[in-house]
Enzyme design. Sequence first.
Site, PDB file in Angstrom:
ATOM      1  CD  GLU A  56      21.891  19.715  14.839  1.00 12.76           C
ATOM      2  OE1 GLU A  56      21.452  18.693  14.301  1.00 12.76           O
ATOM      3  OE2 GLU A  56      21.305  20.827  14.769  1.00 12.76           O
TER       4      GLU A  56
ATOM      5  CG  ASP B 297      23.497  16.201  -0.734  1.00  8.07           C
ATOM      6  OD1 ASP B 297      24.232  15.942   0.245  1.00  8.07           O
ATOM      7  OD2 ASP B 297      22.400  16.776  -0.612  1.00  8.07           O
TER       8      ASP B 297
ATOM      9  CB  SER C  98      22.653  13.377   2.919  1.00 10.22           C
ATOM     10  OG  SER C  98      23.448  14.362   3.528  1.00 10.22           O
TER      11      SER C  98
ATOM     12  CE  LYS D 129      17.968  17.142  -1.022  1.00  8.43           C
ATOM     13  NZ  LYS D 129      18.764  17.799   0.037  1.00  8.43           N
TER      14      LYS D 129
ATOM     15  NE  ARG E 189      24.206  16.545   6.440  1.00  8.10           N
ATOM     16  CZ  ARG E 189      23.741  15.927   7.511  1.00  8.10           C
ATOM     17  NH1 ARG E 189      24.521  15.758   8.558  1.00  8.10           N
ATOM     18  NH2 ARG E 189      22.512  15.471   7.546  1.00  8.10           N
TER      19      ARG E 189
END
Length: 559
Positions: free
Chosen positions: A401, A315, A155, A165, A318
């Site tokens: 968040e 990645d 990430s 993952k 976000r």
Amino acid sequence: MILNQKTTRKVSFLAGKLAQSSMLLNVPRLVTSYYTQIPDWSVPAQRVAFGTSGHRGSAFETSFNEWHVLAATQSICQYRKQQDINGPLFLGIDTHALSEPAYASALEVLAANGVEVMLSTNGEYTPTPAVSHAILTYNRGRTKGLSDGIVITPSHNPPESGGFKYNPPHGGPAGVEITALIESMSNEFLKNGLDGVKRQRFEEALHAPTTHRYDFLNTYVNDLGQVIDMDAIRGANIRMGVDPLGGAGVHYWGAIAERYGLNLTVVNEAVDPTFRFMTLDWDGRIRMDPSSPYAMHGLIDLKDQFDIAFACDTDHDRHGIVTRSMGLLPADHYLSVGIHYLFRHRPVWNGNVAVGKTVVSSQMIDRITAKLGRRLYEVPVGFKWFVEGLHEGFLGFCGEESAGASFLRLDGTAWTTDKDGITPALLSAEITARMGRDPGELYQELEREFGKSVSERVDAPATPEQKKILARLSPQQIRSADLAGEKIETVLTHAPGNDAPIGGIKVIARNGWFAARPSGTEDIYKVYAESFSGVDHLHRILEEAQTIVADALATATNV
């Protein structure tokens, strides 16, 4: 047992500045460590450990090395066989230095096990949402021969990090039951010196009859019109700026602009495993975090050149939204705007579709959801808790968040079941186009209607034993009746949405709340707090939170 006072993050004097050359990653040394350092199974920090987003670590610390990837991939092969998952496995990677070596290691094992593997066309980097989208696209209408995926990414974490993952056939992050099984099998392989791990040479694996190419980029890009109103963006000629932060979506943005005729400028197309173009994060380290004003310093400086600007992490799961009116929006602020907009501009969505949020996300979302007449689905931290709701279509929007989100297609069906940074970024342009104001201005309107909140997260020291106790507290162990001058209305140790343990506590009063959770990697616990009554009230909540936690831990210890 009294815990020390809070420890706030001390911002480095280097934050927001470019890294000095002496601080940059030595990539050859890192890759050498990946292949030469062998993890010691007896050392907990060197075992395979799947957290909320897979196994992560660094080759320098012998926590993400070739053995970890070989063992984890073989374990996934065995899990697939147990579950009769025999469709193709979609394999994606980001731009971290360890991702290419880990990709080679994984493919060697997958090919040796006869797994049909789908690699990106032309070796293109692959965002997490493109892998999730590919799995769902392939599995739509199927009941057998289902596909799954692996994404090799840590990430937004620093350049020396590696990550791995697994996404099962539902397309989202694997749940605890699956990751616990894969983790256990992986560590048995480490313990036994990789005995039982099948492997073949990379060149053979690359040209094996089971290895195929898949156009992740165009399949994803060509479908975006089914989730975002591209006509509205194009019609308003919204000027957009995007910084891929050197991540896996670096070539996706140009394709999006061309495919849909958008006025979109990619401000930086560089891919460099040292990430030397990044401004340093709060602690003086390179971190590709689109929610950090320090890491986003470069794009924030360009905000007046665009109607809306945005970035994604390495990645691309976000997002960070930069507005002309307010600069970088805090993640919770943008989630609030997105929810308020989507549930009023997606007329085909079912009236029973709910809003998903984590227990540490803003209560502004609660207030907006109530006004919209929608159900709130509150879950523990971790996007895996949203997967079923997105997959089955009963959650319209899910956000956390830490700037991770996904939402349904225009027709109310699943788009991705993993976090997608690209679609929330494009949604900010749709919002600006259709509302005539940017998300920063719209959030200010929400504040006028629902109240203005302030929030903060602090870290407090805790021993491993204290962290275990905190994770197992019950509501009855919270003895305080008030929080910062207000009556405590609710104490949660399980999430209201799915009744899953939150791994800590959440204490709620009328105009403020706090949540305390132990860190999974450090000897600290994290305190999240929010107030709708100002900064002084917020600071009282933070101070009292630690006293409440200390008293509860002391009581639990003495029982």
